[in-house]
Design a protein around this motif. Structure first.
Motif: not given
Length: 304
Positions: A4-5, A7-9, A12-13, A280-281, A289-290
């Motif tokens: 899940w984390l 699967d981010s921009d 963040l990834r 962004t969140d 996620k952040w």
């Protein structure tokens, strides 16, 4: 939860790959390079004006009259903060002559002072110091300013110019972040930073020294993006970055641990209100996620 984390921009990834999954450097560096061309980073770069600024202003967008809900987060300082925190390669902005353009065109809303010289606000100067080091601007004068404006209790307060002599958790943490980036970027230590850390540690990152009670409810309200706001999560992540694991942080770290949901996530306490280029969140009450990333890496560091 790791999936899940991830699967981010890219902003963040790459940090998840580096600090949570512990991928080889080649993996996270390749993802980090995408910040300039994909997602949040690419979108924000598109908003930079030909004059080097964002929204035509230093701290506030051009024409801002102080009305509305919250403050805008679209002007130059906030945009540079985001790009730096997302891991954009500084060479992207250097190629655009951003330092030179801001020197020529950007003035602070406070007394029309030149951008890279900073102004009188502690937090604004901390971000300008950090962004200047990142981009290669001459900001040594701002670094020196922090030692000259440190309060007797060891911290800082943005309201010093109005006569405040008692430090602020918010101002002190932001000052520490800027000073740490300056030290690492220049290789020169600043004694003011150690005293500022003691200010927070003496208060266990969340208590009043006079009453031993929490300074305010916001110490345990985790908001993403952090912006200027203090929380024990924001503070603990600074100490992780600084490499200072102090037992006086223990209660604050347990506050972070207790906020973890049964599914292993942390919830958004709410965005700071105000105009943004794009969100962004997530909204209040949803798994962030952040925040989950920040909390996860703090706990892993603390428990190691």
């Amino acid at each position: 939860m790791t999936g899940w984390l991830l699967d981010s921009d890219p902003a963040l990834r790459w940090q998840v790959e580096r600090d949570v999954v512990h991928e080889p450097a080649a993996v996270w560096q390749a993802t980090r390079a995408k910040v300039a061309s994909e997602g949040f980073g690419a979108r924000l770069l598109e908003e930079q004006g030909a004059d080097g600024m964002w929204a035509g202003g230093a701290f506030f967008p051009r024409g801002f009259d102080g009305t509305g809900d919250g403050q805008p987060w679209t002007a130059t300082t906030w945009s540079l903060n985001s790009l730096r925190e997302w891991g954009l390669d500084a060479e992207v902005l250097r190629a655009r002559r951003t330092v030179e353009l801001l020197e020529a065109n950007c003035r602070w809303e406070y007394e029309d002072l030149p951008y890279w010289g900073g102004e009188v606000d502690v937090c604004i100067n901390s971000w300008t110091l950090a962004n200047g080091v990142w981009l290669g601007a001459d900001v040594q004068g701002i670094a020196d300013w922090f030692g000259e404006h440190q309060l007797a209790d060891g911290g800082w307060n943005c309201e010093w110019v109005e006569g405040s002599t008692r430090s602020s958790f918010h101002s002190t943490l932001n000052a520490l972040k800027g000073l740490l980036i300056h030290e690492r970027g220049t290789g020169s230590e600043n004694g003011a930073r150690a005293a500022g850390e003691e200010y927070l540690l003496e208060r266990k990152l969340y208590k009043r020294l006079s009453t031993n009670e929490p300074v305010a409810e916001w110490v345990s309200e985790f908001r993403s993006p952090f912006r200027w706001g203090y929380s024990v999560l924001n503070a603990a992540d600074y100490f992780r970055e600084a490499g200072r694991k102090d037992p006086r942080m223990g209660e604050a770290v347990e506050m972070i641990r207790r906020a973890r949901q049964p599914d292993g996530t942390w919830l958004q306490a709410g965005r700071h209100p105000g105009e943004v280029w794009f969100e962004t969140d997530v909204v209040k009450g949803e798994p962030s996620k952040w925040l989950t990333f920040f909390a996860t890496r703090v706990l892993e560091w603390w428990d190691s």
